[in-house]
Motif scaffolding. Sequence first.
Motif, PDB file in Angstrom:
ATOM      1  N   THR A  78     -70.712 -90.238 -45.082  1.00  0.00           N
ATOM      2  CA  THR A  78     -69.317 -90.347 -45.509  1.00  0.00           C
ATOM      3  C   THR A  78     -69.183 -89.735 -46.893  1.00  0.00           C
ATOM      4  O   THR A  78     -70.111 -89.794 -47.697  1.00  0.00           O
ATOM      5  CB  THR A  78     -68.859 -91.815 -45.571  1.00  0.00           C
ATOM      6  N   CYS A  79     -68.025 -89.143 -47.159  1.00  0.00           N
ATOM      7  CA  CYS A  79     -67.784 -88.496 -48.445  1.00  0.00           C
ATOM      8  C   CYS A  79     -66.492 -89.032 -49.044  1.00  0.00           C
ATOM      9  O   CYS A  79     -65.535 -89.330 -48.318  1.00  0.00           O
ATOM     10  CB  CYS A  79     -67.696 -86.984 -48.269  1.00  0.00           C
ATOM     11  N   SER A  80     -66.457 -89.139 -50.343  1.00  0.00           N
ATOM     12  CA  SER A  80     -65.276 -89.661 -51.018  1.00  0.00           C
ATOM     13  C   SER A  80     -64.082 -88.716 -50.936  1.00  0.00           C
ATOM     14  O   SER A  80     -62.962 -89.119 -51.247  1.00  0.00           O
ATOM     15  CB  SER A  80     -65.598 -89.972 -52.488  1.00  0.00           C
ATOM     16  N   CYS A  81     -64.279 -87.468 -50.512  1.00  0.00           N
ATOM     17  CA  CYS A  81     -63.140 -86.551 -50.355  1.00  0.00           C
ATOM     18  C   CYS A  81     -62.322 -86.878 -49.102  1.00  0.00           C
ATOM     19  O   CYS A  81     -61.181 -86.436 -48.968  1.00  0.00           O
ATOM     20  CB  CYS A  81     -63.616 -85.099 -50.309  1.00  0.00           C
ATOM     21  N   ARG A  82     -62.919 -87.624 -48.164  1.00  0.00           N
ATOM     22  CA  ARG A  82     -62.248 -88.117 -46.953  1.00  0.00           C
ATOM     23  C   ARG A  82     -61.750 -87.011 -46.021  1.00  0.00           C
ATOM     24  O   ARG A  82     -60.842 -87.229 -45.224  1.00  0.00           O
ATOM     25  CB  ARG A  82     -61.073 -89.033 -47.311  1.00  0.00           C
ATOM     26  N   MET A  83     -62.319 -85.839 -46.078  1.00  0.00           N
ATOM     27  CA  MET A  83     -61.866 -84.752 -45.210  1.00  0.00           C
ATOM     28  C   MET A  83     -62.149 -85.050 -43.745  1.00  0.00           C
ATOM     29  O   MET A  83     -61.333 -84.747 -42.866  1.00  0.00           O
ATOM     30  CB  MET A  83     -62.538 -83.438 -45.620  1.00  0.00           C
ATOM     31  N   LEU A  84     -63.297 -85.633 -43.476  1.00  0.00           N
ATOM     32  CA  LEU A  84     -63.646 -85.963 -42.097  1.00  0.00           C
ATOM     33  C   LEU A  84     -62.646 -86.941 -41.500  1.00  0.00           C
ATOM     34  O   LEU A  84     -62.238 -86.794 -40.346  1.00  0.00           O
ATOM     35  CB  LEU A  84     -65.059 -86.552 -42.042  1.00  0.00           C
ATOM     36  N   GLU A  85     -62.233 -87.927 -42.279  1.00  0.00           N
ATOM     37  CA  GLU A  85     -61.261 -88.905 -41.788  1.00  0.00           C
ATOM     38  C   GLU A  85     -59.879 -88.290 -41.622  1.00  0.00           C
ATOM     39  O   GLU A  85     -59.128 -88.677 -40.733  1.00  0.00           O
ATOM     40  CB  GLU A  85     -61.176 -90.095 -42.753  1.00  0.00           C
ATOM     41  N   ARG A  86     -59.530 -87.318 -42.474  1.00  0.00           N
ATOM     42  CA  ARG A  86     -58.200 -86.722 -42.425  1.00  0.00           C
ATOM     43  C   ARG A  86     -58.078 -85.626 -41.372  1.00  0.00           C
ATOM     44  O   ARG A  86     -57.051 -85.510 -40.703  1.00  0.00           O
ATOM     45  CB  ARG A  86     -57.827 -86.146 -43.797  1.00  0.00           C
ATOM     46  N   CYS A  91     -66.847 -81.936 -44.187  1.00  0.00           N
ATOM     47  CA  CYS A  91     -66.532 -81.247 -45.438  1.00  0.00           C
ATOM     48  C   CYS A  91     -67.778 -80.530 -45.959  1.00  0.00           C
ATOM     49  O   CYS A  91     -68.898 -80.756 -45.497  1.00  0.00           O
ATOM     50  CB  CYS A  91     -66.026 -82.247 -46.473  1.00  0.00           C
ATOM     51  N   ARG A  92     -67.587 -79.680 -46.961  1.00  0.00           N
ATOM     52  CA  ARG A  92     -68.683 -78.909 -47.549  1.00  0.00           C
ATOM     53  C   ARG A  92     -69.744 -79.801 -48.186  1.00  0.00           C
ATOM     54  O   ARG A  92     -70.929 -79.453 -48.211  1.00  0.00           O
ATOM     55  CB  ARG A  92     -68.118 -77.930 -48.574  1.00  0.00           C
ATOM     56  N   HIS A  93     -69.325 -80.949 -48.679  1.00  0.00           N
ATOM     57  CA  HIS A  93     -70.260 -81.843 -49.370  1.00  0.00           C
ATOM     58  C   HIS A  93     -71.230 -82.492 -48.388  1.00  0.00           C
ATOM     59  O   HIS A  93     -72.430 -82.588 -48.660  1.00  0.00           O
ATOM     60  CB  HIS A  93     -69.472 -82.896 -50.144  1.00  0.00           C
ATOM     61  N   VAL A  94     -70.709 -82.912 -47.220  1.00  0.00           N
ATOM     62  CA  VAL A  94     -71.570 -83.490 -46.186  1.00  0.00           C
ATOM     63  C   VAL A  94     -72.451 -82.406 -45.568  1.00  0.00           C
ATOM     64  O   VAL A  94     -73.634 -82.636 -45.280  1.00  0.00           O
ATOM     65  CB  VAL A  94     -70.720 -84.193 -45.110  1.00  0.00           C
ATOM     66  N   ILE A  95     -71.896 -81.211 -45.364  1.00  0.00           N
ATOM     67  CA  ILE A  95     -72.687 -80.095 -44.820  1.00  0.00           C
ATOM     68  C   ILE A  95     -73.849 -79.778 -45.762  1.00  0.00           C
ATOM     69  O   ILE A  95     -74.980 -79.516 -45.321  1.00  0.00           O
ATOM     70  CB  ILE A  95     -71.802 -78.845 -44.608  1.00  0.00           C
ATOM     71  N   VAL A 156     -56.082 -91.785 -29.890  1.00  0.00           N
ATOM     72  CA  VAL A 156     -56.638 -93.104 -30.224  1.00  0.00           C
ATOM     73  C   VAL A 156     -58.109 -92.972 -30.588  1.00  0.00           C
ATOM     74  O   VAL A 156     -58.605 -93.639 -31.506  1.00  0.00           O
ATOM     75  CB  VAL A 156     -56.454 -94.074 -29.040  1.00  0.00           C
ATOM     76  N   GLY A 157     -58.827 -92.078 -29.909  1.00  0.00           N
ATOM     77  CA  GLY A 157     -60.222 -91.842 -30.244  1.00  0.00           C
ATOM     78  C   GLY A 157     -60.384 -91.273 -31.642  1.00  0.00           C
ATOM     79  O   GLY A 157     -61.318 -91.635 -32.374  1.00  0.00           O
ATOM     80  N   MET A 158     -59.467 -90.400 -32.054  1.00  0.00           N
ATOM     81  CA  MET A 158     -59.511 -89.829 -33.397  1.00  0.00           C
ATOM     82  C   MET A 158     -59.244 -90.883 -34.466  1.00  0.00           C
ATOM     83  O   MET A 158     -59.731 -90.789 -35.588  1.00  0.00           O
ATOM     84  CB  MET A 158     -58.476 -88.704 -33.526  1.00  0.00           C
ATOM     85  N   LEU A 159     -58.477 -91.913 -34.115  1.00  0.00           N
ATOM     86  CA  LEU A 159     -58.138 -92.950 -35.087  1.00  0.00           C
ATOM     87  C   LEU A 159     -59.312 -93.873 -35.386  1.00  0.00           C
ATOM     88  O   LEU A 159     -59.237 -94.675 -36.323  1.00  0.00           O
ATOM     89  CB  LEU A 159     -56.963 -93.793 -34.565  1.00  0.00           C
ATOM     90  N   MET A 160     -60.387 -93.775 -34.618  1.00  0.00           N
ATOM     91  CA  MET A 160     -61.540 -94.635 -34.841  1.00  0.00           C
ATOM     92  C   MET A 160     -62.120 -94.454 -36.246  1.00  0.00           C
ATOM     93  O   MET A 160     -62.595 -95.385 -36.864  1.00  0.00           O
ATOM     94  CB  MET A 160     -62.623 -94.342 -33.791  1.00  0.00           C
ATOM     95  N   GLY A 161     -62.069 -93.231 -36.759  1.00  0.00           N
ATOM     96  CA  GLY A 161     -62.616 -92.976 -38.091  1.00  0.00           C
ATOM     97  C   GLY A 161     -61.582 -92.976 -39.190  1.00  0.00           C
ATOM     98  O   GLY A 161     -61.881 -92.622 -40.330  1.00  0.00           O
ATOM     99  N   LYS A 162     -60.347 -93.360 -38.856  1.00  0.00           N
ATOM    100  CA  LYS A 162     -59.273 -93.329 -39.849  1.00  0.00           C
ATOM    101  C   LYS A 162     -59.141 -94.676 -40.555  1.00  0.00           C
ATOM    102  O   LYS A 162     -59.741 -95.672 -40.180  1.00  0.00           O
ATOM    103  CB  LYS A 162     -57.946 -92.974 -39.157  1.00  0.00           C
ATOM    104  N   MET A 163     -58.296 -94.683 -41.589  1.00  0.00           N
ATOM    105  CA  MET A 163     -58.011 -95.908 -42.331  1.00  0.00           C
ATOM    106  C   MET A 163     -57.025 -96.769 -41.547  1.00  0.00           C
ATOM    107  O   MET A 163     -56.315 -96.285 -40.660  1.00  0.00           O
ATOM    108  CB  MET A 163     -57.417 -95.568 -43.704  1.00  0.00           C
ATOM    109  N   LYS A 164     -56.964 -98.062 -41.876  1.00  0.00           N
ATOM    110  CA  LYS A 164     -56.063 -98.986 -41.190  1.00  0.00           C
ATOM    111  C   LYS A 164     -54.613 -98.557 -41.344  1.00  0.00           C
ATOM    112  O   LYS A 164     -53.802 -98.717 -40.427  1.00  0.00           O
ATOM    113  CB  LYS A 164     -56.250-100.402 -41.741  1.00  0.00           C
ATOM    114  N   ASN A 165     -54.264 -97.973 -42.482  1.00  0.00           N
ATOM    115  CA  ASN A 165     -52.890 -97.527 -42.718  1.00  0.00           C
ATOM    116  C   ASN A 165     -52.483 -96.448 -41.717  1.00  0.00           C
ATOM    117  O   ASN A 165     -51.351 -96.428 -41.238  1.00  0.00           O
ATOM    118  CB  ASN A 165     -52.765 -97.003 -44.149  1.00  0.00           C
ATOM    119  N   ASP A 166     -53.425 -95.537 -41.370  1.00  0.00           N
ATOM    120  CA  ASP A 166     -53.131 -94.497 -40.385  1.00  0.00           C
ATOM    121  C   ASP A 166     -52.903 -95.101 -39.009  1.00  0.00           C
ATOM    122  O   ASP A 166     -52.021 -94.660 -38.252  1.00  0.00           O
ATOM    123  CB  ASP A 166     -54.281 -93.486 -40.322  1.00  0.00           C
TER     124      ASP A 166
END
Length: 247
Positions: A78-86, A91-95, A156-166
């Motif tokens: 997981t990365c603090s930039c949250r690109m994967l979740e968005r 993201c480049r940092h995880v890569i 719904v499958g994509m929302l598995m990695g999202k925040m509760k607000n999403d």
Amino acid sequence: MRHTFPVISTHLAIEVHGAQVYNHKVFEEFQEEAKCSIGTCKSRGFTECDSLEVTTVRDANRDINYEVTYCPDTLKATCSCRMLERKGILCRHVIWIYSSNGVKIIPEQYVVQRWCKDARLSKMFDCNGEATEDVDIIDGKQIAMSVMWSEIHQTVGMLMGKMKNDVDNFSSLIIQFKEKLSPLGSPLNKQQQLEKIFGCSPSQEITILPPKKSKNKGSGKRMLSMKEKAVALARKPKRLSVTDMTG
């Protein structure tokens, strides 16, 4: 387009795997992240906690430090930039972390089916939400309904990695659209609920009227105070004595 292979721009094996699984449009964005991971990312700190490795990655392009948490046992990152979740793309940092640890393929849990070349070949669902193997559907509405169910299941499958607000926002959109499809257009009010329970509407003709007001506090006369009684008694004519009568 599905059987063509894009040009690889880096030496990273994970980029080759991205070209194999992603469609062309998504791969272009993933490829850009892979290229930036080589030229712009550097380590600025490293700590270990149990089975997790936390690395501070410096992004030279953005001049920002990001924290990447990586588990070597499960390849979870997981990365603090949250690109994967968005966006559903690494993201480049995880890569950069994966490349530094010799990871050559995108972990299965981070491959979003919607972005894959064979996304259209995924299982479809009927109007009851059940998977169907019948591909000889002629009715256009049935096809549209099946596609809609597939889109809902993938979303719904994509929302598995999202925040509760999403998740709450997506649920709110579904409720709003459901209200639009409702015959009444909005939730039932109190009167509509009563009509639904009793199966009839209230009569417009009024046959029962409210009773007339009645006095319920005695005769209505006010009680006199002691002073008022004394004044009234003083004004009352006195009885004549025998002397007054014979005088």
